[in-house]
Design an enzyme around this catalytic site. Structure first.
Site, mmCIF file in Angstrom:
data_model
loop_
_atom_site.group_PDB
_atom_site.id
_atom_site.type_symbol
_atom_site.label_atom_id
_atom_site.label_comp_id
_atom_site.label_asym_id
_atom_site.label_seq_id
_atom_site.Cartn_x
_atom_site.Cartn_y
_atom_site.Cartn_z
ATOM 1 N N HIS A 72 0.762 -1.185 0.201
ATOM 2 C CA HIS A 72 -0.107 -0.502 -0.405
ATOM 3 C C HIS A 72 0.889 1.139 0.366
ATOM 4 C CE1 HIS A 72 -4.212 -1.232 1.170
ATOM 5 N NE2 HIS A 72 -3.746 -2.613 0.473
ATOM 6 N N TYR A 200 -9.303 6.017 6.265
ATOM 7 C CA TYR A 200 -9.284 6.569 8.160
ATOM 8 C C TYR A 200 -10.386 7.695 8.203
ATOM 9 C CZ TYR A 200 -5.464 4.073 9.493
ATOM 10 O OH TYR A 200 -4.117 3.216 9.621
ATOM 11 N N PRO A 292 -4.617 1.570 18.321
ATOM 12 C CA PRO A 292 -3.945 0.683 17.082
ATOM 13 C C PRO A 292 -3.677 1.734 16.001
ATOM 14 C CG PRO A 292 -6.426 0.118 18.122
ATOM 15 C CD PRO A 292 -5.337 0.883 18.987
ATOM 16 N N LYS A 296 0.773 0.782 14.828
ATOM 17 C CA LYS A 296 2.376 0.335 15.077
ATOM 18 C C LYS A 296 2.539 -0.595 16.480
ATOM 19 C CE LYS A 296 3.983 3.960 13.303
ATOM 20 N NZ LYS A 296 3.814 3.289 11.757
ATOM 21 N N TYR A 384 3.549 7.131 9.452
ATOM 22 C CA TYR A 384 2.536 6.044 9.046
ATOM 23 C C TYR A 384 3.966 4.992 8.926
ATOM 24 C CZ TYR A 384 -1.328 3.322 8.418
ATOM 25 O OH TYR A 384 -1.930 2.064 8.411
HETATM 26 P P1 RFL Z 1 1.090 -10.426 21.638
HETATM 27 O O1 RFL Z 1 0.881 -10.638 20.970
HETATM 28 O O2 RFL Z 1 0.543 -10.155 23.498
HETATM 29 O O3 RFL Z 1 2.329 -12.277 22.677
HETATM 30 C C1 RFL Z 1 2.257 -12.063 23.739
HETATM 31 C C2 RFL Z 1 1.967 -13.398 23.713
HETATM 32 O O4 RFL Z 1 2.300 -14.024 25.541
HETATM 33 C C3 RFL Z 1 1.910 -15.066 26.115
HETATM 34 N N1 RFL Z 1 2.023 -14.860 27.294
HETATM 35 C C4 RFL Z 1 2.308 -15.765 28.104
HETATM 36 N N2 RFL Z 1 2.885 -16.653 27.731
HETATM 37 C C5 RFL Z 1 3.596 -17.470 29.089
HETATM 38 N N3 RFL Z 1 3.506 -17.269 30.020
HETATM 39 C C6 RFL Z 1 2.516 -15.755 30.150
HETATM 40 N N4 RFL Z 1 2.483 -15.625 31.955
HETATM 41 C C7 RFL Z 1 1.837 -15.213 29.593
HETATM 42 N N5 RFL Z 1 1.209 -14.381 29.337
HETATM 43 C C8 RFL Z 1 1.093 -14.082 28.087
HETATM 44 C C9 RFL Z 1 0.701 -14.945 25.285
HETATM 45 O O5 RFL Z 1 -0.434 -15.471 25.406
HETATM 46 C C10 RFL Z 1 0.862 -13.992 23.934
HETATM 47 O O6 RFL Z 1 1.142 -15.163 23.480
HETATM 48 O O7 RFL Z 1 2.968 -9.454 22.430
HETATM 49 P P2 RFL Z 1 3.905 -9.315 21.383
HETATM 50 O O8 RFL Z 1 4.530 -10.753 21.052
HETATM 51 O O9 RFL Z 1 4.470 -8.296 21.999
HETATM 52 O O10 RFL Z 1 3.110 -8.871 19.814
HETATM 53 C C11 RFL Z 1 2.358 -7.330 20.040
HETATM 54 C C12 RFL Z 1 1.727 -7.055 19.564
HETATM 55 O O11 RFL Z 1 0.264 -8.422 19.056
HETATM 56 C C13 RFL Z 1 -0.046 -5.938 19.062
HETATM 57 O O12 RFL Z 1 1.784 -4.726 19.635
HETATM 58 C C14 RFL Z 1 -0.435 -5.783 17.861
HETATM 59 O O13 RFL Z 1 -1.039 -6.377 17.634
HETATM 60 C C15 RFL Z 1 -1.256 -4.126 17.955
HETATM 61 N N6 RFL Z 1 -2.213 -3.870 16.580
HETATM 62 C C16 RFL Z 1 -1.115 -3.296 16.015
HETATM 63 N N7 RFL Z 1 -0.406 -3.400 15.576
HETATM 64 C C17 RFL Z 1 0.038 -2.789 14.541
HETATM 65 O O14 RFL Z 1 1.398 -2.631 14.602
HETATM 66 N N8 RFL Z 1 -0.990 -2.671 13.252
HETATM 67 C C18 RFL Z 1 -1.972 -2.503 13.257
HETATM 68 O O15 RFL Z 1 -2.732 -2.772 12.638
HETATM 69 C C19 RFL Z 1 -2.835 -3.182 15.016
HETATM 70 N N9 RFL Z 1 -3.683 -3.319 14.775
HETATM 71 C C20 RFL Z 1 -3.701 -4.405 17.255
HETATM 72 C C21 RFL Z 1 -4.215 -3.903 16.466
HETATM 73 C C22 RFL Z 1 -3.672 -4.486 18.051
HETATM 74 C C23 RFL Z 1 -5.125 -4.544 18.044
HETATM 75 N N10 RFL Z 1 -5.884 -5.791 19.695
HETATM 76 C C24 RFL Z 1 -6.929 -6.076 19.714
HETATM 77 C C25 RFL Z 1 -4.508 -5.675 20.825
HETATM 78 C C26 RFL Z 1 -5.662 -3.856 16.493
HETATM 79 C C27 RFL Z 1 -6.361 -4.570 17.231
HETATM 80 C C28 RFL Z 1 -8.099 -4.832 17.759
HETATM 81 C C1 PHB Z 2 -6.151 -3.877 10.624
HETATM 82 O O1 PHB Z 2 -6.197 -3.729 9.919
HETATM 83 O O2 PHB Z 2 -6.606 -4.347 11.578
HETATM 84 C C2 PHB Z 2 -5.314 -2.223 11.162
HETATM 85 C C3 PHB Z 2 -5.371 -1.135 10.157
HETATM 86 C C4 PHB Z 2 -4.774 -0.158 10.749
HETATM 87 C C5 PHB Z 2 -4.500 0.279 11.802
HETATM 88 C C6 PHB Z 2 -5.444 -0.823 12.905
HETATM 89 C C7 PHB Z 2 -5.698 -1.784 12.522
HETATM 90 O O3 PHB Z 2 -4.807 1.787 11.605
#
Ligand code: RFL
Ligand code: PHB
Length: 389
Positions: A72, A200, A292, A296, A384
């Protein structure tokens, strides 16, 4: 059991770190409290910066992302019934890749299995010991049996609710936090995206985001109340509300269908400082959370892992602890840049329930400035696509 680095958590941070270390000849074991299936069932991020994509390549698992990911070169910002494109390629020479976190996790899991590196899924009661000594240990229970891992370092990659950060005494850690007065309701749906690029939308009814996972899978979000429940939002209500928040042309292009996933996420900014405590090093959501809106979270996890694996490689290759000593400051400098951008995007695009008329006028002025100013668009674009590592 003995290993060089014990990694807590098999999310993207833990798996990526494990793969980079393994490829460099540094032994590691990952302990994950959930099953592999559960980890793959979490629908999260979708936008990958070039720096993160390069690191995934470096880990040797980027082939499918390069093949199937959608490049993109811009996004659209919608307000006042019109859409305005921010051209990343023109402003920065860079682009992002739209490819789901689930797919990256799957690629990393497959890579780890192929490399024969160990991951213990469903590890219960993980606890960290002697992190201030030269011989830290991790204990856990699996199938009713207690186990202990002796290691040189522990990488706390266990997300916001993990045990690693909680192991650190309160007096040694400082936290900074903002909780936003709304959440995101998201659905995943096997219908074509509303538009080729992400939209957005700032609207008086609240924020909306049209994203995607592929040419026939959409990921859509709308701002919701913190006390909303999934049951309050049957699919029809979701589609109706999304339509109201988009400009007419985009609204007319919505293809509705049954949701295959639906969830509500609260929005939070959070940073814990420092990111190193003796032999424990935090990375990813264990140390920081961003709302989100700036896409990032996953990308910050990748930049932490970049600094961390380089520091550990320098420790083992050159017997130098200098990079490890500098890890926290290096990582945090980039974390705070992403915190600022994510806070700014969130503030720019959402409707704040307590916001005054003044706040709304300022938001409107900021949006108009953005779409009328090359400098403002370049600033958004360079943040971004991701600031340099
Ligand atoms: P995670 O993915 O939370 O993984 C942590 C892992 O540790 C395990 N855990 C344990 N294991 C052993 N013992 C324990 N006591 C433990 N406690 C926990 C968990 O089960 C899990 O498997 O953290 P990590 O690896 O640092 O990764 C971070 C990312 O997952 C997170 O920052 C992103 O998903 C955030 N995020 C987005 N980031 C982007 O860069 N671009 C996006 O478009 C974006 N969209 C989003 C998002 C996060 C969202 N939510 C719901 C949080 C959209 C959403 C809706
Ligand atoms: C997504 O595709 O889940 C997504 C994309 C952009 C964002 C957050 C989430 O800023």
């Amino acid at each position: 059991m003995r290993t060089q680095v014990a990694i807590i958590g098999a999310g993207p941070s833990g798996l990526l770190l494990g793969q980079l270390l393994h490829n460099h000849g540094i032994s590691n074991v990952i302990l994950e409290q959930r099953s592999g299936e559960y980890v793959l069932g979490r629908i999260r991020a979708g936008v990958i910066e070039e720096g993160a994509a390069d690191l995934i390549d470096r880990a040797g698992v980027g082939a499918r992302m390069r093949r199937e990911g959608l490049v993109h070169e811009g996004i659209e910002i919608s307000f006042g019934g019109k859409r305005h494109r921010i051209d990343f390629r023109k402003r920065t020479g860079k682009a992002v890749i739209v490819y789901g976190q689930t797919e990256i996790t799957r690629d990393l899991m497959d890579g780890r299995a192929a490399a024969g590196a160990e991951t213990v899924y469903e590890a219960e009661n993980v606890s960290l010991h002697d992190i201030q000594s030269g011989r830290p240990r991790v204990r856990y229970r699996k199938n009713g049996t207690e186990h202990e891992i002796q290691c040189d370092f522990i990488a706390g990659c266990d997300g916001f609710h993990g045990v690693s950060r909680q192991t650190i005494s309160e007096s040694a850690i400082r936290t900074y936090e903002r909780i936003y007065p709304f959440g995101w309701l998201g659905i995943l749906c096997d219908t074509p995206p509303v538009s080729p690029e992400l939209i957005y939308a700032n609207h008086e009814r609240g924020f909306a985001l049209c994203s995607m996972r592929s040419r026939n899978r959409s990921r859509l979000y709308i701002q919701c109340r913190l006390d909303d429940h999934i049951e309050d939002w049957p699919d029809d209500r979701f589609w109706g509300e999304l339509k109201l928040r988009l400009d007419q042309q985009a609204a007319s292009r919505i293809v509705t269908g049954p949701s295959i996933e639906k969830s509500i996420a609260p929005l939070r900014s959070f940073v814990a400082e420092p990111m190193r405590f003796g032999r424990l090093l935090l990375a990813g959501d264990a140390a920081h959370i961003v709302p989100p809106t700036g896409a990032k979270g996953l990308n910050l996890a990748a930049s932490d892992v970049h600094y961390l694996w380089q520091a550990l490689a320098a420790y083992y290759d050159e017997k130098s602890a200098a990079e490890l000593d500098g890890y926290s400051a290096r990582a945090l400098a980039r974390v705070w840049q992403a915190e600022r951008f994510s806070w700014w995007m969130t503030t720019l695009l959402h409707r704040f329930p307590e916001g005054s008329g003044f706040d709304q006028r300022i938001q409107g002025a900021e949006l108009k400035y953005l779409v009328g100013s090359d400098a403002a668009q370049t600033s958004l674009a360079e943040n971004y696509v991701g600031l340099p590592y």
